[in-house]
Design a protein around this motif. Structure first.
Motif, PDB file in Angstrom:
ATOM      1  N   MET A 133      66.363  18.297 -55.529  1.00  0.00           N
ATOM      2  CA  MET A 133      65.826  19.241 -54.545  1.00  0.00           C
ATOM      3  C   MET A 133      65.808  18.681 -53.131  1.00  0.00           C
ATOM      4  O   MET A 133      65.298  19.325 -52.224  1.00  0.00           O
ATOM      5  CB  MET A 133      64.395  19.634 -54.938  1.00  0.00           C
ATOM      6  CG  MET A 133      64.284  20.235 -56.323  1.00  0.00           C
ATOM      7  SD  MET A 133      62.579  20.687 -56.765  1.00  0.00           S
ATOM      8  CE  MET A 133      61.828  19.062 -56.873  1.00  0.00           C
ATOM      9  N   THR A 159      63.725  22.204 -61.487  1.00  0.00           N
ATOM     10  CA  THR A 159      63.255  22.340 -60.110  1.00  0.00           C
ATOM     11  C   THR A 159      61.989  23.190 -60.138  1.00  0.00           C
ATOM     12  O   THR A 159      61.710  23.864 -61.129  1.00  0.00           O
ATOM     13  CB  THR A 159      64.313  23.013 -59.207  1.00  0.00           C
ATOM     14  OG1 THR A 159      64.492  24.384 -59.615  1.00  0.00           O
ATOM     15  CG2 THR A 159      65.641  22.279 -59.272  1.00  0.00           C
ATOM     16  N   LEU A 189      65.433  24.830 -53.915  1.00  0.00           N
ATOM     17  CA  LEU A 189      65.957  25.273 -55.214  1.00  0.00           C
ATOM     18  C   LEU A 189      64.889  25.988 -56.035  1.00  0.00           C
ATOM     19  O   LEU A 189      64.772  25.788 -57.248  1.00  0.00           O
ATOM     20  CB  LEU A 189      66.535  24.093 -56.005  1.00  0.00           C
ATOM     21  CG  LEU A 189      67.714  23.349 -55.383  1.00  0.00           C
ATOM     22  CD1 LEU A 189      68.231  22.270 -56.332  1.00  0.00           C
ATOM     23  CD2 LEU A 189      68.841  24.284 -54.993  1.00  0.00           C
ATOM     24  N   ILE A 195      69.928  29.781 -56.269  1.00  0.00           N
ATOM     25  CA  ILE A 195      70.397  28.735 -57.181  1.00  0.00           C
ATOM     26  C   ILE A 195      71.717  29.149 -57.825  1.00  0.00           C
ATOM     27  O   ILE A 195      72.690  28.381 -57.870  1.00  0.00           O
ATOM     28  CB  ILE A 195      69.343  28.446 -58.262  1.00  0.00           C
ATOM     29  CG1 ILE A 195      68.096  27.806 -57.655  1.00  0.00           C
ATOM     30  CG2 ILE A 195      69.918  27.543 -59.360  1.00  0.00           C
ATOM     31  CD1 ILE A 195      66.907  27.776 -58.597  1.00  0.00           C
TER      32      ILE A 195
END
Length: 279
Positions: A133, A159, A189, A195
């Protein structure tokens, strides 16, 4: 020359190198077991998705003190596991653990995964438990990881979901704001559509995000949890006078007491389990 200056990083990741190969990394190295314990509830779900097989070669991105890399190496008993991170101190912990626990098929390197020249199609599985991340340029980073993933290979990430779904983040941000403006940015994220678009653009396919909610552990009791959280976040109070700092810590202790259970202090958390494949 220090280890930090020897590491080749993309210019967009220089701030991350300074933090993770500096004070942040030193704290995470010192408290490695506590940070691992904090997210332990995610372990089984994460590794079930990774589905690491005995002959696999595994890359662990943002491996920190190496717990996930060591776990991967034990599963890939006839293969290997490479952990990469920006923190020399955390990697030092990881190497010591590998030696102490006698895990021969594991190695660690201090590199920027966004630009490091991994061998093409080297890895069967790429994993990252909350370590993916922090890239300055995520598209370039994941394109580099996709290049290093063999055709048919797998990518598995954890994440954080958006801020509003993570009780621990919202609570601690509010307490340590101590009446000031509360930071409202979501973790990187954390948006499902972003994503999916990012990983598809980077060269992965069959992207799937599964919501996973687990309790996060912060300490065995209020005193233990407060010591840990203040050590991690207390710098946010440094510009306040003594009375306001003391009030904020009392607010923290009161909230921790409300989250005390038989097995310790727990807060709600919400993560994405992200799975993708290299075509």
């Amino acid at each position: 020359m220090s280890e930090s200056t020897a590491v080749r990083v993309d210019p967009t990741n220089e701030r991350m190198l300074k933090a993770w190969d500096g004070d942040d990394g030193a704290l995470w190295a010192k408290r490695a077991q506590r940070f691992n314990d904090g997210v332990a509830a995610y372990r089984d779900t994460f590794f079930a998705a990774a589905d690491i097989r005995p002959a696999d070669n595994v890359l662990d991105v943002g491996c920190g003190a190496g717990q996930t890399t060591l776990d991967a190496a034990r599963l890939a008993v006839d293969g290997s596991a490479l952990g990469v991170d920006l923190s020399s101190e955390m990697l030092g912990v990881a190497r010591r653990l590998a030696e102490q626990e006698r895990v021969p098929n594991v190695s660690f390197e201090q590199v920027d995964a966004q630009v490091h020249p991994f061998a093409e199609a080297r890895f069967d599985v790429v994993i990252s438990r909350h370590g993916s991340m922090f890239f300055g340029t995520p598209l370039a980073a994941f394109a580099n990881l996709a290049r290093a993933t063999r055709p048919g290979g797998r990518l598995v990430l954890l994440t954080w979901q958006p801020l509003r779904l993570n009780e621990w983040i919202t609570t601690f941000r509010t307490i340590f704001a101590a009446g000031r403006e509360v930071p409202s940015s979501d973790p990187a994220l954390s948006d499902q559509l972003e994503i999916e678009e990012l990983l598809n653009s980077a060269g992965y396919t069959d992207v799937r995000c599964t919501a996973v909610n687990k309790p996060m552990y912060f300490g065995q009791d209020v005193d233990d949890a407060a010591d840990f959280i203040v050590e991690q976040h207390g710098g946010r109070l440094s510009d306040l006078d003594e009375a306001r700092r003391a009030a904020a810590i009392e607010d923290l202790r009161a909230d921790l007491a409300e989250h005390q259970a038989d097995r310790g202090v727990f807060y709600g958390s919400a993560a994405w389990l992200i799975e993708a494949r290299r075509p």
